[in-house]
Structure formats: C-alpha cells, structure tokens
Scaffold this motif. Structure first.
Motif, short mmCIF file in Angstrom:
data_model
loop_
_atom_site.label_atom_id
_atom_site.label_comp_id
_atom_site.label_asym_id
_atom_site.label_seq_id
_atom_site.Cartn_x
_atom_site.Cartn_y
_atom_site.Cartn_z
N PHE A 134 0.84 -1.20 0.00
CA PHE A 134 0.00 0.00 0.00
C PHE A 134 0.87 1.25 0.00
O PHE A 134 2.07 1.21 0.35
CB PHE A 134 -0.96 0.00 1.19
CG PHE A 134 -0.29 -0.07 2.53
CD1 PHE A 134 -0.09 1.08 3.29
CD2 PHE A 134 0.14 -1.28 3.06
CE1 PHE A 134 0.53 1.02 4.52
CE2 PHE A 134 0.76 -1.35 4.30
CZ PHE A 134 0.96 -0.20 5.03
N VAL A 135 0.28 2.35 -0.39
CA VAL A 135 1.00 3.62 -0.53
C VAL A 135 0.94 4.40 0.78
O VAL A 135 -0.13 4.52 1.40
CB VAL A 135 0.40 4.46 -1.68
CG1 VAL A 135 1.14 5.79 -1.82
CG2 VAL A 135 0.49 3.67 -3.00
N VAL A 136 2.10 4.90 1.20
CA VAL A 136 2.19 5.68 2.44
C VAL A 136 2.87 7.01 2.14
O VAL A 136 3.48 7.20 1.08
CB VAL A 136 2.99 4.93 3.53
CG1 VAL A 136 2.30 3.63 3.90
CG2 VAL A 136 4.42 4.67 3.07
N GLU A 137 2.77 7.90 3.09
CA GLU A 137 3.41 9.20 2.97
C GLU A 137 4.92 9.06 3.10
O GLU A 137 5.42 8.35 3.98
CB GLU A 137 2.87 10.13 4.07
CG GLU A 137 3.33 11.56 3.98
CD GLU A 137 2.72 12.41 5.07
OE1 GLU A 137 2.92 13.64 5.05
OE2 GLU A 137 2.02 11.85 5.94
N GLY A 138 5.68 9.71 2.23
CA GLY A 138 7.12 9.67 2.29
C GLY A 138 7.69 10.67 3.27
O GLY A 138 6.97 11.30 4.05
N SER A 139 8.99 10.85 3.23
CA SER A 139 9.65 11.80 4.11
C SER A 139 9.16 13.21 3.82
O SER A 139 8.69 13.52 2.73
CB SER A 139 11.17 11.72 3.90
OG SER A 139 11.83 12.73 4.63
N SER A 140 9.27 14.08 4.84
CA SER A 140 8.80 15.46 4.68
C SER A 140 9.73 16.29 3.79
O SER A 140 9.35 17.36 3.32
CB SER A 140 8.67 16.13 6.05
OG SER A 140 9.92 16.14 6.72
#
Length: 356
Positions: A57-63
């Motif tokens: 699944f797709v998650v948020e990457g680094s800021s």
C-alpha cells in the motif's frame, strides 16, 4: 559466479564498500565490475534491475529530501508474504510499456496495489566539501527506487499464520474462547493463544493481535473445509485498540524521540507519553530512534501537545495515552506493521492553537 553486494551496505563508487558482509574494514569494489563480478541486491532481496511483482500500500514519504513523495510499503514479493519493513520510493515508468498493456491508475495514498517493476539506484546529494561551497541538500548516499511499469489496484493485503511458518509475524483476529482456551479467530483460521486459560472477559469479542511464531496443527483430512488451527509459540497478545488497554499492563514496541528536551514514544501512528522516560535507569540520548519496548500501566491524560514543542513555550493540552510505572528495554528490529505509516512532523511556522 557473481558476488552479491547487499544494498543495506553503504556503497561508494570511488572505491569502497562500507562494512561489507559484516566486516568492519572497507572493501574496494571496481565500479566496472558491477554486473560482471558483482551484483547489487536491493531491499526486495533481488538484484537491481530484476523485474518483480510486489503487493502493498501507498504511504506518505519523508517530509523533505529525495524520498519526499509517496512511498510504497511492501507486503508481498512475488507472492510471498513479508513483514520485513520495506518501504520504497516509487517512480512511475508505465510509459515504458505499450499503451494497451498498461493500467493508467495513479497510485493513491492509503490504497493497495500490485506493482510490476524493478529496483534501481544511483548516488544523490553531495559529500562533505569541507571549506568548499555549501549545498543545501542531503549527504552523498546511494539511493534506491522502485520503477513500476504496470500497476493494478487490489483489495488490502491480508495475512494468515500459514504465510509465516518458521517466521515471526504480527496477526490480527477476534478474541474468542473455545473449550477453555483463548483463541484468536481469523475466520478461515484460528490461533490458540493460551491453551490453559480463556481470555479475560473484558477482551472477549474484541480485535486482538499476536506477535510470535505459529505452529500448525494436524490437518483434518476428513473435513477439507475445516478451519486451520495454529498454536502461538514464543509470543504475546494484546488488544489492537489502546482504548481497550487503559488501566491495564501493556507492552509496546516502538521508538522514543525528543525535541527541545521533550521526550515521547512513537507507537506506530500514535505519539504516547511515558512517565519519567528520560529518568529511567540506563536511559541516554543514544536510545533515541532505536527500537525499544516500553512496559507499564496505560492511562489517559490531558498533556502538552508534542507537535508544538518547536513553536510554543506553553503548549496547548490534548488527550494522550501515557504509560505510567514504566520500564524500558532494547527491542529487536521492528516489523513492518509496527512502523508508522504517517509522516510525523513538528510545526515550525504556524499551528492550530486550539486546545482539544
């Protein structure tokens, strides 16, 4: 035969391979030998450039930095289940296949997909130039990414005990009692969590999870539709929802972090306070961001917001879980389900000042 060089080892094209295969000395690897005498192995445990199918699944990457776009959390590799923490930066290469063969789906955060593609990599950033010019970028390192050429949206990946025979894993199901035994029911399978006692009444019929190994029982050849039964080995069990554990002893695995002298505990996607965390025996700054286990009694209280530590001296209050009477210990490597799926951030410019 080609030598495998693991991507987890920092590789320098200028001629060194840091801590190669566990050695402390650096090993010179001629870059011209890559693909000949040596091959680089990616996070998927396959050579870079080899086409594989992954599900996840797709998650948020680094800021910030080169991995700041959405990332892909891997749960299956060529059909085999994994709970190793593997998170890949994605690069959409669907234009590389004929139009009639590609799916025009653009992966969206929170949804599950099957991707077909390959890992590749290269150096980014700048090395320390000493007194030379300053570059506002990351240090020089070898960055991996997954180039996908086909993508298909799929239902969320599920796991069963049969996926992890001989491997430790986290599984979830419903707490039920059967013949005086505590059972975790996964509909098509069951795990005997405690063969000698039932669940506490307050946990029955609630969602629980186990961490450990799963020993398969004897198959019922006379009933092919019989539910598979496994026994939890060298493991632990807990309710999934922290709200169901308030007032109870807990054992939570995660990482501690601090900013501006404020410490808190990151448990998956939740920030949790730990009573007198930095004053516990053996505690030091070196523990920050390392996998640890916190044990104690879970409570809930209104406490200063951790997302305001950089902007307010008198932080607003909100409800937090806090572990009281706490102790800590070093934990082994966290599994994928134990790693956060949200990118935590600390406000530096503006923030909602409302109390919760």
């Amino acid at each position: 035969m080609k030598a495998n060089v693991f991507s987890a080892i920092t590789f320098f094209v200028v001629g060194t391979l840091s801590a190669a295969l566990g050695q402390e000395t650096k090993v010179a690897v001629p870059v011209v030998e890559l693909g000949k005498g040596y091959e680089l192995i990616g996070r998927l445990h396959e050579p870079l450039g080899k086409v594989v199918r992954v599900k996840g699944f797709v998650v948020e990457g680094s800021s910030k930095g080169f991995d700041s776009n959405d990332n892909f959390r891997v749960q299956r590799i060529n059909g085999k289940a994994t709970q190793e923490y593997i998170q890949l930066q994605m690069d959409d290469e669907t234009h590389a296949v004929p139009t009639q063969e590609k799916d025009k789906i653009r992966p969206q955060r929170g949804k599950s997909y099957e991707l077909e593609g390959y890992e590749t990599g290269g150096f980014v950033g700048h090395p320390d130039l000493g007194a030379g010019p300053f570059f506002q970028t990351v240090p020089h390192y070898f960055r991996l990414e997954f180039c996908f050429v086909r993508v298909k949206e799929i239902p969320a990946v599920t796991f069963t005990p049969a996926d992890f025979i001989g491997r430790r894993a986290i599984l979830q199901g419903i707490a039920r009692d059967k013949d005086g035994q505590a059972i975790m029911d996964g509909e098509q399978w069951q795990v005997i969590v405690n063969p000698k006692a039932p669940w506490p009444k307050e946990i029955l019929e609630k969602k629980v999870e186990t961490l450990g190994m799963y020993n398969p029982g004897k198959p019922d050849y006379d009933n092919p539709k019989a539910v598979e039964v496994f026994t939890l080995i060298d493991g632990s069990a807990r309710p999934v929802d922290l709200a169901d554990q308030v007032g109870q002893k807990v054992e939570l695995r995660g990482r501690a972090t601090s900013r501006n002298g404020v410490w808190w505990f990151e448990f998956r996607d939740q920030d949790i306070y730990v009573e007198n965390l930095e004053e516990m025996p053996g505690w030091s700054e070196e523990v920050s961001r390392q996998p640890i286990v916190i044990r104690g009694v879970l409570a809930k209280a209104k406490l200063p917001r951790v997302d305001q530590v950089s902007v307010k001296a008198n932080r607003n209050l909100r409800d937090y879980y806090i572990v009281r009477q706490a102790t800590w210990a070093v934990a082994g490597k966290l599994l994928g389900p134990e790693e956060p799926t949200l990118q935590r951030w600390i406000a530096t410019n503006s923030i909602d000042d409302k109390d919760e």
